[in-house]
Design a protein around this motif. Structure first.
Motif, PDB file in Angstrom:
ATOM      1  N   ALA A 131       0.880  -1.197   0.089  1.00 52.99           N
ATOM      2  CA  ALA A 131      -0.048   0.015  -0.073  1.00 52.99           C
ATOM      3  C   ALA A 131       0.811   1.398  -0.034  1.00 52.99           C
ATOM      4  N   THR A 132       2.000   1.128   0.849  1.00 49.69           N
ATOM      5  CA  THR A 132       2.871   2.299   0.748  1.00 49.69           C
ATOM      6  C   THR A 132       3.438   2.805  -0.560  1.00 49.69           C
ATOM      7  N   PHE A 133       3.976   1.659  -1.329  1.00 49.82           N
ATOM      8  CA  PHE A 133       4.437   1.701  -2.670  1.00 49.82           C
ATOM      9  C   PHE A 133       3.247   2.053  -3.405  1.00 49.82           C
ATOM     10  N   GLY A 134       1.951   1.762  -3.383  1.00 49.76           N
ATOM     11  CA  GLY A 134       1.000   2.189  -4.054  1.00 49.76           C
ATOM     12  C   GLY A 134       0.561   3.650  -3.962  1.00 49.76           C
ATOM     13  N   MET A 135       1.068   4.150  -3.064  1.00 45.41           N
ATOM     14  CA  MET A 135       0.826   5.504  -2.788  1.00 45.41           C
ATOM     15  C   MET A 135       1.882   6.539  -3.603  1.00 45.41           C
ATOM     16  N   ARG A 136       2.381   5.833  -4.770  1.00 52.20           N
ATOM     17  CA  ARG A 136       3.059   6.707  -5.882  1.00 52.20           C
ATOM     18  C   ARG A 136       2.186   7.397  -6.640  1.00 52.20           C
ATOM     19  N   ALA A 137       0.757   7.290  -5.904  1.00 59.45           N
ATOM     20  CA  ALA A 137      -0.412   8.166  -6.641  1.00 59.45           C
ATOM     21  C   ALA A 137      -0.122   9.619  -6.520  1.00 59.45           C
ATOM     22  N   ALA A 138       0.935   9.968  -5.371  1.00 56.00           N
ATOM     23  CA  ALA A 138       1.318  11.288  -5.253  1.00 56.00           C
ATOM     24  C   ALA A 138       2.177  11.753  -6.506  1.00 56.00           C
ATOM     25  N   GLN A 139       3.138  10.873  -6.876  1.00 48.68           N
ATOM     26  CA  GLN A 139       3.771  11.258  -8.018  1.00 48.68           C
ATOM     27  C   GLN A 139       3.061  11.242  -9.263  1.00 48.68           C
ATOM     28  N   CYS A 140       2.034  10.549  -9.420  1.00 45.34           N
ATOM     29  CA  CYS A 140       1.236  10.515 -10.765  1.00 45.34           C
ATOM     30  C   CYS A 140       0.424  11.756 -10.577  1.00 45.34           C
ATOM     31  N   ALA A 141      -0.105  12.028  -9.557  1.00 45.02           N
ATOM     32  CA  ALA A 141      -1.046  13.330  -9.102  1.00 45.02           C
ATOM     33  C   ALA A 141       0.054  14.596  -9.748  1.00 45.02           C
ATOM     34  N   ARG A 142       1.062  14.530  -9.041  1.00 40.78           N
ATOM     35  CA  ARG A 142       2.126  15.787  -9.368  1.00 40.78           C
ATOM     36  C   ARG A 142       2.315  15.807 -10.858  1.00 40.78           C
ATOM     37  N   LYS A 143       2.556  14.715 -11.471  1.00 44.63           N
ATOM     38  CA  LYS A 143       2.981  14.704 -12.935  1.00 44.63           C
ATOM     39  C   LYS A 143       1.610  15.270 -13.805  1.00 44.63           C
ATOM     40  N   ARG A 144       0.525  14.539 -13.362  1.00 39.83           N
ATOM     41  CA  ARG A 144      -0.841  14.986 -14.147  1.00 39.83           C
ATOM     42  C   ARG A 144      -1.221  16.554 -13.884  1.00 39.83           C
ATOM     43  N   LEU A 145      -0.660  17.099 -12.780  1.00 39.14           N
ATOM     44  CA  LEU A 145      -1.061  18.324 -12.418  1.00 39.14           C
ATOM     45  C   LEU A 145       0.035  19.493 -13.406  1.00 39.14           C
ATOM     46  N   ALA A 146       1.226  18.847 -13.575  1.00 36.78           N
ATOM     47  CA  ALA A 146       2.035  19.587 -14.379  1.00 36.78           C
ATOM     48  C   ALA A 146       1.798  19.547 -15.770  1.00 36.78           C
ATOM     49  N   VAL A 147       1.262  18.526 -16.282  1.00 33.21           N
ATOM     50  CA  VAL A 147       0.897  18.401 -17.699  1.00 33.21           C
ATOM     51  C   VAL A 147      -0.437  19.106 -17.924  1.00 33.21           C
ATOM     52  N   ALA A 148      -1.134  19.074 -16.840  1.00 33.52           N
ATOM     53  CA  ALA A 148      -2.267  20.006 -16.787  1.00 33.52           C
ATOM     54  C   ALA A 148      -2.017  21.759 -17.081  1.00 33.52           C
ATOM     55  N   LYS A 149      -1.231  21.983 -16.291  1.00 37.63           N
ATOM     56  CA  LYS A 149      -0.526  23.437 -16.088  1.00 37.63           C
ATOM     57  C   LYS A 149       0.272  23.794 -17.542  1.00 37.63           C
ATOM     58  N   ALA A 150       0.759  22.846 -18.016  1.00 35.70           N
ATOM     59  CA  ALA A 150       1.944  23.038 -19.113  1.00 35.70           C
ATOM     60  C   ALA A 150       0.544  23.109 -20.409  1.00 35.70           C
ATOM     61  N   ASN A 151      -0.487  22.477 -20.260  1.00 29.90           N
ATOM     62  CA  ASN A 151      -1.380  22.252 -21.584  1.00 29.90           C
ATOM     63  C   ASN A 151      -2.537  23.283 -21.259  1.00 29.90           C
ATOM     64  N   GLY A 152      -2.536  24.093 -20.510  1.00 30.38           N
ATOM     65  CA  GLY A 152      -3.584  25.260 -20.055  1.00 30.38           C
ATOM     66  C   GLY A 152      -4.755  24.479 -19.787  1.00 30.38           C
ATOM     67  N   GLY A 153      -4.833  23.183 -19.003  1.00 27.26           N
ATOM     68  CA  GLY A 153      -5.939  22.691 -18.642  1.00 27.26           C
ATOM     69  C   GLY A 153      -6.672  21.970 -19.907  1.00 27.26           C
ATOM     70  N   LEU A 154      -5.957  21.591 -20.884  1.00 28.90           N
ATOM     71  CA  LEU A 154      -6.647  20.978 -21.862  1.00 28.90           C
ATOM     72  C   LEU A 154      -7.258  19.683 -21.530  1.00 28.90           C
ATOM     73  N   ASN A 155      -8.420  19.348 -22.213  1.00 28.58           N
ATOM     74  CA  ASN A 155      -9.333  18.325 -21.577  1.00 28.58           C
ATOM     75  C   ASN A 155      -9.524  17.372 -23.026  1.00 28.58           C
ATOM     76  N   PRO A 156      -9.154  16.050 -22.889  1.00 29.24           N
ATOM     77  CA  PRO A 156      -8.419  15.405 -21.887  1.00 29.24           C
ATOM     78  C   PRO A 156      -6.788  15.588 -21.972  1.00 29.24           C
ATOM     79  N   LEU A 157      -6.309  15.342 -21.170  1.00 26.02           N
ATOM     80  CA  LEU A 157      -4.859  15.788 -20.893  1.00 26.02           C
ATOM     81  C   LEU A 157      -4.069  14.745 -21.768  1.00 26.02           C
ATOM     82  N   PRO A 158      -2.982  14.883 -22.070  1.00 25.89           N
ATOM     83  CA  PRO A 158      -2.165  14.134 -23.089  1.00 25.89           C
ATOM     84  C   PRO A 158      -1.408  13.092 -22.411  1.00 25.89           C
ATOM     85  N   ILE A 159      -2.192  12.485 -21.442  1.00 30.33           N
ATOM     86  CA  ILE A 159      -1.688  11.285 -20.726  1.00 30.33           C
ATOM     87  C   ILE A 159      -2.459  10.169 -20.604  1.00 30.33           C
ATOM     88  N   ARG A 160      -2.133   8.893 -21.090  1.00 36.02           N
ATOM     89  CA  ARG A 160      -2.966   7.791 -20.983  1.00 36.02           C
ATOM     90  C   ARG A 160      -3.299   7.270 -19.914  1.00 36.02           C
TER      91      ARG A 160
END
Length: 186
Positions: free
Chosen positions: A59-88
């Motif tokens: 479960a601790t290793f599963g909390m890599r969700a924090a890294q995923c959320a940080r990456k997703r937020l960075a992509v959202a900011k870089a793309n101006g909130g484009l929907n959907p984000l260019p992440i699979r």
């Protein structure tokens, strides 16, 4: 996130289907790992407390969700909130599998603990005790979300804002990671 597979769009609420890792892990553990370890060591390979510990580690290793959320937020900011984000959406798959594997160990370890360690007088209540711990866990999880909303709520909605691109889901997952690691101390 991009949830398309060909012409089919995966519904966001159905991503938890990847928790199927629980069933796969339980079957693999019961049919392959346990017999091999028992043959090699002459005893079951994991005690109920070891199963719970394995579940917490996964479960601790599963909390890599924090890294995923940080990456997703960075992509959202870089793309101006484009929907959907260019992440699979499959970018989230490892964390779903890790949490699923962890859930294959933690609850089974707890149930084993209640069945084997409960006093004779409460044998009839052991399943109730197990389900009670799960219920309290869900209740405190809801309470934790409420507290985080109250403490971090600001003009943008805090960590758990209504719009995911305005929130800080990565901080919330970081808090969850700290709490899971803290469970080892208890």
């Amino acid at each position: 996130m991009d949830r398309l597979i060909g012409n089919f769009q995966i519904p966001a609420g159905s991503l938890t289907v990847f928790f199927i890792a629980i069933m796969i892990t339980l079957g693999f553990n019961d049919r392959v790992i346990m017999p091999l370890m028992k043959k090699r060591e002459g005893r079951p390979c994991f005690t109920h407390l070891q199963k719970m510990a394995i579940g917490l580690v996964l479960a601790t290793f599963g909390m890599r969700a924090a890294q995923c959320a940080r990456k997703r937020l960075a992509v959202a900011k870089a793309n101006g909130g484009l929907n959907p984000l260019p992440i699979r959406v499959f970018f989230l798959l490892p964390q779903f599998l890790l949490v699923g594997y962890g859930n294959a160990f933690m609850p089974t370890g707890q149930l084993d603990f209640f069945i084997t360690e409960s006093p004779t007088g409460v044998k009839t209540m052991r399943t109730g005790l197990f389900l009670g711990t799960l219920s309290f866990g869900f209740f405190f999880s809801s309470l934790r979300v409420w507290i985080v909303n109250k403490v971090t709520g600001g003009k943008n909605g805090g960590w758990l804002a209504k719009t995911i691109n305005q929130g800080r889901l990565d901080c919330f997952y970081g808090l969850l990671t700290i709490l899971v690691v803290g469970e080892f101390e208890i």
